[in-house]
Write an enzyme that holds these catalytic residues in place. Structure first.
Site, PDB file in Angstrom:
ATOM      1  N   ASP A 156      -5.413  -6.819   5.821  1.00 25.78           N
ATOM      2  CA  ASP A 156      -6.591  -6.054   5.431  1.00 25.78           C
ATOM      3  C   ASP A 156      -7.703  -7.033   5.053  1.00 25.78           C
ATOM      4  OD1 ASP A 156      -8.275  -4.092   4.570  1.00 25.78           O
ATOM      5  OD2 ASP A 156      -7.071  -3.423   2.876  1.00 25.78           O
ATOM      6  N   ASP A 201     -10.997  -8.478   7.637  1.00 26.41           N
ATOM      7  CA  ASP A 201     -12.390  -8.272   7.231  1.00 26.41           C
ATOM      8  C   ASP A 201     -13.125  -9.610   7.121  1.00 26.41           C
ATOM      9  OD1 ASP A 201     -12.306  -5.582   7.244  1.00 26.41           O
ATOM     10  OD2 ASP A 201     -12.617  -5.281   5.104  1.00 26.41           O
ATOM     11  N   TYR A 244       0.824  -1.216   0.000  1.00 27.64           N
ATOM     12  CA  TYR A 244       0.000   0.000   0.000  1.00 27.64           C
ATOM     13  C   TYR A 244       0.860   1.269   0.000  1.00 27.64           C
ATOM     14  CZ  TYR A 244      -4.014  -2.992   1.177  1.00 27.64           C
ATOM     15  OH  TYR A 244      -4.999  -3.956   1.172  1.00 27.64           O
ATOM     16  N   ASP A 274      -3.310 -17.899   1.038  1.00 26.50           N
ATOM     17  CA  ASP A 274      -4.475 -18.505   0.381  1.00 26.50           C
ATOM     18  C   ASP A 274      -5.049 -19.612   1.259  1.00 26.50           C
ATOM     19  OD1 ASP A 274      -2.015 -19.656  -0.103  1.00 26.50           O
ATOM     20  OD2 ASP A 274      -2.458 -20.304  -2.145  1.00 26.50           O
ATOM     21  N   LYS A 306       3.214 -15.326   1.956  1.00 25.09           N
ATOM     22  CA  LYS A 306       3.137 -16.014   0.663  1.00 25.09           C
ATOM     23  C   LYS A 306       4.590 -16.293   0.251  1.00 25.09           C
ATOM     24  CE  LYS A 306       0.717 -17.420  -2.911  1.00 25.09           C
ATOM     25  NZ  LYS A 306      -0.089 -18.644  -2.821  1.00 25.09           N
TER      26      LYS A 306
END
Ligand code: NAD
Length: 367
Positions: free
Chosen positions: A252, A256, A144, A228, A195
């Site tokens: 993020d 959520d 980001y 994942d 990852k």
């Protein structure tokens, strides 16, 4: 008598309604656990724009600087929706606060009480016993914020967009330290999510988290999971996790996902901790409910105060080191829910109480 000094920023919509509930609960908790609240209220968000021409007025920022923590309500609403994105209350208030106090660690507890398991989209045989997971997300690094970040026009007429994912060991170490401290107040289990089969930053992340955990607290049970798989495992069996530690973008998304699994925004609190220490040598932090200003119910006195009240418990835990008092608030909320009291957002069509009735029930359990 310990002094608890914090700025309270109620904001817009239901913000002031749930903030006053949290302040009442803090005052009552102080009487029982021997602390005094010293707090000043400052304008923020839409009300800041209306009264001072700025979503984060200088007087508010100065007020926050003078305190040891910030208890934040929520900001925004239809009245300010036509402003440019940069001027929108959420962006113009929260981003500068994050920057000013270098709020690099976001803690999102995913709690679902067993009595509310019907609110979760997951099956009862998966979440019937409730959910208790903490997501620790790095908040100021990663893709980001990394540079270069741009869109260019190529010679063949296509556009090319670039975002850059960067992590340095220092950033990974400090968020690992937060996760370790949080885990040591729980079951001492951390699952670090990355990852590392594809991303260089994740290879460094995994290596640094492993080394730093071993160095700071070898008694922590550390595991690693690809993002994942973590997204799948969260819906398959959320309670296999205790503390999830992850970088900005993965956090993020996963936090959520966790919030949805837990069913109601009105029950979820969050904490953002800064790099600096406050005057009591604890992390400076901003504490807020996970939901927004709920314009559809604002002013009706029916908002669920639990998320704001639970945010104040997080503030006592992390910025003031008052674990017993924090737990007393959390237990009072839990007990109130167990007794059957519901605001309309969690009543599942049954009878519902008002904000003040819910607050009184919680207050009566802090003795
Ligand atoms: P929202 O979270 O305000 O509302 C979504 C739904 O959840 C609504 O039906 C609302 O009534 C309900 N809800 C949320 N909190 C509740 C509570 N405590 N008690 C009972 N019900 C509750 O999200 P939205 O509608 O997308 O956004 C409304 C405004 O809030 C927008 O202006 C948005 O920008 C702002 N917002 C601010 C923050 C923040 O300040 N951090 C976060 C999210 C949204």
């Amino acid at each position: 008598m310990k002094l608890i000094r914090f700025a309270n920023l109620p904001g817009d919509g239901i913000g002031p309604e749930v903030m006053s509930a949290a302040l009442e609960v803090l005052e009552q908790t102080g009487k029982v656990y021997n602390f005094d609240c010293v707090t000043t209220s400052f304008d923020v968000g839409g009300v800041g724009i209306d009264k001072h021409g700025q979503a984060l007025p200088n007087s508010t920022l100065d007020g926050c600087r003078a305190m040891d923590a910030i208890l934040f309500g929520s900001v925004g609403g239809p009245k300010w929706e036509n402003l440019t994105p940069k001027e929108q209350p959420e962006r113009a208030a929260l981003l500068p606060l994050r920057k000013e106090f270098e709020l690099f660690a976001n803690l999102r507890p995913g709690n679902l009480f067993p009595e509310l398991c019907g609110l979760s989209p997951l099956r009862k045989d998966v979440v019937g016993g409730g959910i208790d997971v903490l997501c620790v997300r790095e908040l100021t690094g990663g893709i980001y914020f990394g540079q270069p970040k741009k869109t260019t026009l190529l010679e063949d007429g296509q556009k090319e967009a670039i975002d850059t994912m960067i992590y340095r060991t220092g950033e990974i170490k400090r968020i690992t330290e937060v996760a370790i401290k949080a885990a040591s107040l729980r079951s001492k289990r951390i699952c670090s999510v990355d990852k590392a089969n594809v991303l260089e930053t994740s290879v460094l992340w995994r290596q640094t988290v492993t080394e730093w955990t071993k160095k700071l607290d070898p008694s922590i049970e550390l595991s690693h999971m690809y993002v994942d798989n973590a997204a799948m495992q969260l819906v398959r069996d959320p309670n296999q996790f205790d503390v999830i530690l992850t970088e900005n973008m993965f956090g993020d998304i996963l936090s959520d996902e966790l919030a949805v699994i837990c069913g109601s925004l009105g029950m979820l609190a969050s904490a953002s901790l800064g790099t600096g220490s406050n005057s009591l040598d604890f992390p400076f932090g901003l504490y807020e409910p996970a939901g927004g200003t709920a314009p559809d119910i604002a002013g009706k006195g029916v908002a669920n105060p639990c998320a704001q009240i639970l945010s104040s418990a997080l503030m006592l835990r992390y910025s003031f080191g008052l674990e017993d008092a924090a737990q007393a608030i959390e237990n009072a909320v839990k007990d109130t829910i167990r007794s059957g009291l519901r605001t309309s957002d969690i009543s599942m069509g049954g009878s519902a109480v008002t904000t003040s009735e819910m607050t009184s029930a919680i207050l009566s359990r802090i003795v």
